[in-house]
Design a protein around this motif. Sequence first.
Motif, mmCIF file in Angstrom:
data_model
loop_
_atom_site.group_PDB
_atom_site.id
_atom_site.type_symbol
_atom_site.label_atom_id
_atom_site.label_comp_id
_atom_site.label_asym_id
_atom_site.label_seq_id
_atom_site.Cartn_x
_atom_site.Cartn_y
_atom_site.Cartn_z
ATOM 1 N N SER A 24 0.939 -1.175 0.174
ATOM 2 C CA SER A 24 0.007 -0.028 0.190
ATOM 3 C C SER A 24 1.026 1.335 -0.055
ATOM 4 C CB SER A 24 -0.796 -0.014 1.274
ATOM 5 O OG SER A 24 -1.527 1.298 1.389
ATOM 6 N N PHE A 25 0.463 2.247 -1.076
ATOM 7 C CA PHE A 25 1.257 3.628 -1.058
ATOM 8 C C PHE A 25 0.873 4.337 0.395
ATOM 9 C CE2 PHE A 25 1.410 3.419 -5.661
ATOM 10 C CZ PHE A 25 2.720 3.049 -5.731
ATOM 11 N N GLU A 44 -5.881 0.499 -12.205
ATOM 12 C CA GLU A 44 -5.004 -0.695 -11.686
ATOM 13 C C GLU A 44 -5.133 -1.956 -12.606
ATOM 14 O OE1 GLU A 44 -5.933 -2.129 -7.925
ATOM 15 O OE2 GLU A 44 -5.510 -0.214 -6.713
ATOM 16 N N TRP A 50 2.985 -2.504 -6.220
ATOM 17 C CA TRP A 50 3.356 -0.899 -5.698
ATOM 18 C C TRP A 50 4.593 -0.863 -5.406
ATOM 19 C CZ3 TRP A 50 -0.963 -4.020 -5.426
ATOM 20 C CH2 TRP A 50 -2.171 -3.478 -5.685
ATOM 21 N N CYS A 52 7.748 1.631 -3.734
ATOM 22 C CA CYS A 52 8.260 2.812 -3.252
ATOM 23 C C CYS A 52 9.787 2.910 -3.915
ATOM 24 C CB CYS A 52 8.134 2.810 -1.806
ATOM 25 S SG CYS A 52 6.702 2.740 -1.136
ATOM 26 N N ALA A 62 7.046 7.091 -6.132
ATOM 27 C CA ALA A 62 6.105 5.897 -6.110
ATOM 28 C C ALA A 62 5.820 5.671 -7.557
ATOM 29 C CB ALA A 62 5.114 6.321 -5.021
ATOM 30 N N LEU A 64 3.387 2.527 -9.414
ATOM 31 C CA LEU A 64 2.420 1.534 -9.768
ATOM 32 C C LEU A 64 2.781 0.728 -10.934
ATOM 33 C CD1 LEU A 64 -0.026 -0.225 -8.757
ATOM 34 C CD2 LEU A 64 -1.498 1.412 -10.149
#
Length: 276
Positions: A24-25, A44, A50, A52, A62, A64
């Motif tokens: 999760s961001f 998505e 995800w 970082c 960040a 995706l």
Amino acid sequence: MLLLLLLQVSASCLWLGQGEVVTSFERSCPQFFFRETPPNEALEPESPVWICQSYKNQHYFATLYDQERRIPVYSAYLYQPGPGKRPKTWLVEPQLMGSTYPKTMEREWTLLKYFNVSLEQLSKSQAILQDYKNLTGLNRGHLNPSGHHHNASSRTATFTLTNIVPQDAKLNGGAWNNYEQQTMMRKTQGCNTTYVVVGAVPGSSSIAKGRVNRPSHLWSSACCEVDTKHRKAWGVIAENDRNEVELLTLGELEEVLSQLYGREKVSLFDSDCPRD
């Protein structure tokens, strides 16, 4: 045993930074999103990851990532341009192969030499340098450009293939570059903090014998905080075979993306960011 320890120490000295795969961001690197709110699930893909993205133990943006198409869906960062040289080192993401691998961006040769990883193994999880060789009319296009960062570490962190798509060469060096370097500088005048989300719409063609998707469009969006009560926003979109960039309101860009992705309505920023 001593030889193994020495090899591990040598490898650790080559580690360039952390590119941690997370769940999760919001929990891991929310600072790159306005109001700590990432885009909604409308963007998505079927195989999302995800990441970082970090360098020297500091998160810089960040991403995706679409592991099936081997391109990023979007990268999110803070706009903080500054002078400096363009990095030359290209990196890959070990943790896309599995959580047992280092949380560090690495050069391909470092993984192959020190971590007993084969190029075939690496290529199953992501794009590799070979995928971007011998291109005609295309080149490696950054989503998060190195020129939007103010020091060597943050610029180097953008040189990971998880932040790259096959981009039309004329667009990348022409209208898109003009947007990144000139329009952004003009639009962000008076901004204290500018949050950026830039992405790529998957296309119907590919490079590298079908391994890496060629996006049909590239887009970028920004939400600028002028002060605690005033904000402004905008977006742009470009077809990935034409040297043209269209400037839009944030609301207009979200509408266009909703149509292109064909799912629920796209939301790129928290509702406090103006859409008109």
